[in-house]
Design an enzyme around this catalytic site. Structure first.
Site, PDB file in Angstrom:
ATOM      1  N   GLU A 157      36.434  36.711  44.497  1.00 26.76           N
ATOM      2  CA  GLU A 157      37.547  35.820  44.830  1.00 26.76           C
ATOM      3  C   GLU A 157      37.464  35.236  46.233  1.00 26.76           C
ATOM      4  OE1 GLU A 157      39.220  38.876  41.860  1.00 26.76           O
ATOM      5  OE2 GLU A 157      37.717  38.802  43.449  1.00 26.76           O
ATOM      6  N   LYS A 217      46.217  60.607  47.337  1.00 22.86           N
ATOM      7  CA  LYS A 217      47.428  60.953  48.068  1.00 22.86           C
ATOM      8  C   LYS A 217      47.669  62.445  47.892  1.00 22.86           C
ATOM      9  CE  LYS A 217      50.984  58.011  49.696  1.00 22.86           C
ATOM     10  NZ  LYS A 217      51.982  56.985  49.398  1.00 22.86           N
ATOM     11  N   TRP A 273      47.320  60.111  52.896  1.00 22.53           N
ATOM     12  CA  TRP A 273      46.196  59.435  52.264  1.00 22.53           C
ATOM     13  C   TRP A 273      44.866  60.036  52.714  1.00 22.53           C
ATOM     14  CZ3 TRP A 273      47.478  53.474  52.573  1.00 22.53           C
ATOM     15  CH2 TRP A 273      48.487  53.190  51.653  1.00 22.53           C
TER      16      TRP A 273
END
Length: 545
Positions: free
Chosen positions: A333, A442, A447
């Site tokens: 993209e 998590k 994290w």
């Protein structure tokens, strides 16, 4: 009041026309399907691209019609790059590494009217042909002597098709925002989605690739095009190479370590790009041939993207090859340049180890790509190298949506594209990827970066490849599970690898278990296929659970 500068459309045809005019004899070398070496130049590619454009007319291909390719990096594919897009049609490069069902879906979704294919894909074409609803002609990219015996309708020979056409053709002029090429995402979840590039976005992206702060593509280079031409237009390199008239070396389907080394040696390659798995194959070949002195090759720059790179790979390229290592991050993209990992002048005084730490980051912001990170609450976060959040990008070569509006509206209210990555950005614009949003672990509300853990694990001399996935845990919700592939002939125990990691990462980051596997699954673009790993180890019970 408007300026008084001339307004000329930025078109892909201008790139090959420039190369043929001012670098006509600059060589293009390609390894064919049969393994032989074919030599041509920009003047000849330009002439044959015009034959392609004339051939498309005879096949009733109109402006914006899609023309598909299932092909490797060869001179014929390069001719299609310029002949198809230059004529106003849309070049649709199909990734042959996808599952046949995905290829069928992609070609039908794009509504390709013509499909060019290399002979290695003849069995696949024969199987898919009855299911391809829009394809009117199948064209084998070979000469009459090597035509495959296929039982499919409307089969044509590429060389016969071009031989019947004139080299006289005037490239049409049209809106530079017109679609030029189409590339589908690898589709790890759901069907692949089409990214539709424009002539304008492609030419601007090429200009940026020629900047010294990105890859510095220039006429003196000899470029080994190891990134497949079906992978985000080979990272845009065929266009940038024509823009400056650099020598191009194309490996065909032969991406094994020996074949790449021989092309580097024989053609005087100074620059190349690839995903890490390709370079690992080169390293394996070199490990079997310690007599080879890689510094004698004259390789000056190595570009890497598509996946995070371990420190050991950077150090080996710079130590053994004497080459500058440049990492980049991007997506289909983003055309795909998003950020590029060049050092700044202030880094000159750093030690080699410190410079390598900077190079391990995804890269630094380049002109044309804006960056922002936002928290789960949608609020923008500071570029301080500490705050991490969802990475968004925008710019003239960033997708604004997907072909046929698949996925609906993808941009936020300010026109930013969500990359799906969790990252930090520092004051100098260096992006550090923490994880894919869908891959982040998590644990107890904190994290853990699978990317950092994987890179650390690969640093062990007995580990060839590693993947980190989340495994359920009754107390911490999720804990890391390490899946590792040992290097051939190397011994390594679970305890040894965990001890190695414990000396290099925070204690609470150390995986709760290690599973040694013979191989890891990859996507069609060489990235770890974690969806498959998560499914495979869905019921895995950690010893700490």
């Amino acid at each position: 009041m408007l300026g008084l500068m001339q307004d000329r459309p930025l078109l892909i045809s201008s790139l090959i026309e420039h190369a043929a005019t001012y670098h006509p004899e600059r060589e293009i070398v390609a390894r064919t399907m049969e393994g032989t070496i074919h030599r041509t130049n920009y003047a000849e590619v330009h002439r044959r691209a015009k034959r392609v454009a004339n051939a498309l007319k005879t096949l009733d291909i109109d402006f914006s019609d899609r023309v598909g390719t299932l092909a490797w990096n060869t001179h014929r594919h390069l001719e299609l790059y310029f002949g198809v897009s230059g004529s106003g049609a849309v070049l649709h490069t199909v990734n042959p590494r996808l599952f046949p069902e995905q290829i069928e879906y992609i070609i039908n979704h794009a509504e390709d009217k013509v499909l060019f294919f290399d002979t290695t894909f003849a069995p696949l074409i024969e199987k898919l042909a009855p299911k391809l609803q829009s394809v009117r002609h199948f064209i084998a990219m070979t000469d009459r002597a090597h035509m495959p015996a296929l039982d499919i309708p409307h089969l044509l020979c590429y060389e016969d098709l071009l031989a019947a056409q004139s080299e006289e053709y005037v490239w049409p002029e049209f809106d530079e925002r017109s679609a030029s090429s189409l590339c589908y995402t690898s589709g790890t979840t759901g069907n692949p989605k089409g990214v539709l590039y424009s002539h304008r976005s492609t030419v601007l992206h090429s200009l940026m690739e020629c900047s010294p702060d990105t890859f510095g593509v220039c006429s003196s280079m000899c470029i080994l095009l190891a990134v497949p031409m079906f992978h985000a237009n080979a990272w845009g390199m065929p266009y940038a190479t024509a823009m400056v008239g650099a020598k191009m070396v194309m490996p065909g389907p032969y991406l094994d370590g020996q074949s790449l080394y021989e092309l580097m040696r024989d053609e005087g390659v100074t620059f190349s790009q690839a995903v890490p798995t390709v370079w690992l194959m080169l390293f394996q070949y070199l490990d079997q041939h310690p007599e080879i002195d890689m510094k004698k090759l004259g390789l000056k720059t190595i570009g890497v993207g598509g996946a995070a790179t371990p420190r050991t790979m950077i150090e080996r390229f710079e130590r053994d090859f004497g080459a500058d290592y440049v990492q980049g991050w991007g997506m289909t993209e983003t055309s795909p340049i998003g950020v590029i990992g060049r050092l700044l002048p202030k880094h000159a005084g750093l030690s080699q180890e410190e410079q390598t730490s900077v190079k391990m980051k995804a890269g630094r912001a380049v002109w044309g790509v804006g960056l922002k990170i936002v928290g789960d609450d949608g609020k923008e976060l500071p570029h301080d190298g500490v705050a991490y959040g969802h990475l968004y990008v925008r710019g003239p070569w960033i997708a604004g949506g997907y072909f046929k509006d698949e996925g609906g509206k993808v941009l936020d209210q300010d026109g930013w594209f969500p990359t799906g990555d969790i990252a930090t950005v520092d004051a100098d614009g260096y992006v550090q990827l923490v994880d894919r949003a869908k891959d982040v672990i998590k644990s107890g509300g904190e994290w853990i970066s699978s990317i950092d853990l994987e890179n650390t694990a690969i640093g062990h001399p007995a580990v060839q490849e590693a993947a980190i996935i989340a495994a359920p845990h009754p107390k911490w919700q999720e804990r890391p599970l390490l899946l590792a592939v040992k290097r051939p002939g190397k011994d390594l125990t679970r305890e040894e690898l965990l001890q190695y990691l414990g000396e290099r990462v925070a204690k609470w980051w150390v995986p709760d278990d290690v599973v040694f596997v013979s191989e890891l699954p990859h996507t069609a673009t060489g990235k770890l296929l974690k969806t498959k790993l998560r499914e495979q180890f869905r019921d895995y019970r950690l010893p700490t659970a």
